[in-house]
Design an enzyme around this catalytic site. Structure first.
Site, PDB file in Angstrom:
ATOM      1  N   ASP A 359      25.305 -32.284  39.319  1.00  0.00           N
ATOM      2  CA  ASP A 359      24.963 -33.710  39.281  1.00  0.00           C
ATOM      3  C   ASP A 359      25.443 -34.441  40.532  1.00  0.00           C
ATOM      4  OD1 ASP A 359      27.595 -33.125  38.314  1.00  0.00           O
ATOM      5  OD2 ASP A 359      27.822 -35.246  37.839  1.00  0.00           O
ATOM      6  N   GLU A 360      24.771 -35.517  40.822  1.00  0.00           N
ATOM      7  CA  GLU A 360      25.220 -36.506  41.813  1.00  0.00           C
ATOM      8  C   GLU A 360      25.675 -35.867  43.124  1.00  0.00           C
ATOM      9  OE1 GLU A 360      26.983 -39.946  38.867  1.00  0.00           O
ATOM     10  OE2 GLU A 360      28.269 -38.252  39.275  1.00  0.00           O
ATOM     11  N   ALA A 361      24.935 -34.888  43.597  1.00  0.00           N
ATOM     12  CA  ALA A 361      25.310 -34.233  44.856  1.00  0.00           C
ATOM     13  C   ALA A 361      24.740 -35.039  46.031  1.00  0.00           C
ATOM     14  CB  ALA A 361      24.819 -32.787  44.854  1.00  0.00           C
TER      15      ALA A 361
END
Ligand code: TNX
Length: 548
Positions: A359-361
């Site tokens: 997530d949220e990379a």
């Protein structure tokens, strides 16, 4: 793991919470304020009513309930628990049920392979010969002389036992003996889950929760037939699981000063992790470990600077910003690290799933992200596990054989819908419905609000199979209620955010869509409140619910 109701207080969580900078929050300026230290007994209903439940008063709602008013069973001092001869697993479920029923009744409740004639008995029997029951379903029948739970597998006997506990008067959850009559309403129940995966998640990274706290949560969630506990074991602020081949992960990033505001130190040794896995397995809960990558890796890079592209260690982080760290996608050191972690994690995890985050990379360029997942998703399969990741993993074609956890708040996500056509299975955790760390309303002392305020009715008021365009019933493996720990410290904090919303998510995962009904759910939930009070569980007494 029972806790004394008297000893439990709502802990002051003095978290001063910096803004989640990467997230546009509707009321982002709100800070977590300490909850008042009020004795638990004053927060929930004052006294537990002695009401006897009806056969349909079960959370989550069973598939089919057929009451028989003339067939009330009375559990008494002579009652025995009888389990399927030759099945150690059925015997273990019987032993557990006896342990659960002895404190309040004070009865011996011996567990035997066969019962003497004319003794009131509770039987847990295998060989239900009913394909509808699948691997977790059960039939429960209550007559004047016997309670019988039949299932194809021990998991069904455990599920049926949880139902039986709810059919006894609320006093059954008293930690001390209550002198009263213990009735079970007559009739029969046919029950099995809508979805195979019903999950909860604890965030060990932002604040470490101890093995005892994790076990207490296992006890609490398994009552609602939740069968997976996902542990978020690494993030920017800390690394919480022993990895022998990279020992500084925990030596450096599991120690003092790690966690949000530097207040969440700790990590699980392999022995502790295996003990938790075994404890959960006895309650038919499968542990799902997560190591988040290629983002959310600051703690790993603090311990091992070679995991950055410039080889320079970043400073440790104790704030709650997200999306700034990334593994170095072009470096072979990265893949040596990732493979070592996956290998060790797979070896200590008997369950089928291994969660690799994803997530949220935001600090990983899109092409690099896809290249990374194309390499790492198959690696999980090489070590015998099904790859599982946050919904961003669906950007990579290799996610076709993986499970994607949908945390998006949107009701359309073409990338996820396209992955579903390739075979990806989905666990639904929409952040504005299923995130237990979202505040109930603006006055909630703990939690965040970037996705939504989520009152009980909001948590209950959606259907996993119609939530996202192109992600229908057949694509859905199940539901999960994540609980992130930026603002949480104690078990009291966990309980306050999880209850009473967790049973809402559990019901969406277990009960047929045809049973979905707020009036019914809220009445059953209200009747359950006194049980939490007796157990010493610090639940939020939502004003939407009539608490018995
Ligand atoms: C988003 S949702 C995150 C976490 C935060 C959470 C707080 C997701 C997969 N990542 O890093 O803890 O919001 O609600």
């Amino acid at each position: 793991m029972a806790k004394s109701a008297l000893s439990r207080v709502l802990t002051a969580a003095a978290a001063s919470l910096p803004l989640l900078a990467a997230q546009a929050a509707p009321a982002a300026a709100a800070r977590a304020t300490p909850a008042a230290a009020v004795p638990i007994a004053q927060r929930g209903p004052a006294t537990a009513p002695a009401a006897s439940p009806a056969l349909s008063d079960v959370l989550p709602a069973p598939v089919q309930v057929s009451p028989d008013a003339g067939a009330t069973f009375r559990l008494g001092p002579l009652t025995v628990i009888r389990t399927q001869p030759g099945s150690p697993a059925a015997r273990a479920v019987g032993d557990q049920l006896a342990r659960d029923l002895r404190p309040a009744t004070g009865y011996p409740l011996p567990v035997l392979p066969v019962a003497a004639r004319r003794v009131p008995s509770i039987s847990l029997l295998l060989g239900a010969n009913d394909s509808r029951l699948g691997s977790e379903g059960y039939r429960l029948s209550v007559t004047r002389s016997a309670v019988t739970i039949r299932a194809n597998n021990p998991a069904g006997l455990f599920a049926g036992s949880q139902t039986l506990r709810q059919l006894l008067p609320v006093d059954i959850d008293s930690p001390a003996v209550v002198r009263r009559s213990w009735t079970v309403p007559g009739g029969s129940i046919l029950d099995y889950p809508r979805f195979a995966y019903r999950g909860a998640m604890l965030d060990e990274a932002r604040h470490f929760h101890t093995p005892d706290e994790i076990k207490a949560y296992v006890d609490e969630i398994s009552r609602f037939k939740v069968n997976h506990l996902h542990l978020h074991l690494s993030d920017d602020q800390g690394w919480r699981i022993q990895i022998d081949s990279w020992p500084k992960l925990t030596a450096v990033s599991g120690g003092a000063g790690t966690g949000v505001d530097g207040e969440g130190p700790g990590f699980l040794t392999k022995a502790q992790y295996k003990d938790i896995v075994a404890y959960a397995a006895k309650r038919y809960v499968t542990i799902v470990p997560e190591i988040d990558m290629p983002g959310h890796v600051n703690a790993a890079q603090v311990a091992y600077p070679e995991l950055t592209c410039d080889g320079v260690a970043p400073p440790p982080r104790t704030d709650t910003e997200v999306g700034y760290s990334s593994l170095c996608i072009g470096s072979e050191t990265t893949y040596r690290f990732v493979e070592d972690v996956i290998r060790e994690l797979a070896a200590m995890t008997p369950g089928p799933y291994l969660h690799i985050g994803g997530d949220e990379a935001h600090a990983t360029p899109e092409a690099d992200y896809v290249a990374f997942q194309q390499r790492v998703l198959p690696l999980v399969a090489e070590y015998g596990k099904t790859a599982y990741g946050w919904n961003e993993i669906t950007k990579a074609p290799a996610s076709a054989t993986a499970v994607a956890q949908y945390w998006d708040t949107a009701t359309t996500n073409p990338t996820v819908a396209a992955a579903v056509t390739r075979g990806t299975k989905v666990v639904m955790s929409p952040a504005n419905k299923a995130y237990l760390d979202m505040k109930y309303d603006p006055s909630t002392p703990l939690g965040l609000d970037w996705a939504a305020y989520i009152e009980v009715r909001d948590a209950y008021g959606w259907d996993p199979a119609t939530r996202v365009t192109g992600v229908g019933e057949n694509a859905i493996l199940g539901v999960e209620a994540p609980l992130w720990s930026e603002t949480l410290r104690s078990l009291d904090d966990i309980e306050f955010m999880a209850f009473p919303r967790l049973p809402a998510i559990a019901e969406l995962g277990w009960s047929p869509a045809s049973t979905h009904d707020w009036a019914s759910f809220s009445a059953r939930l209200g009747a359950y409140g006194p049980r939490w009070t007796l157990q010493g569980v610090n639940f939020y007494p939502s004003p939407q619910i009539n608490w018995g």
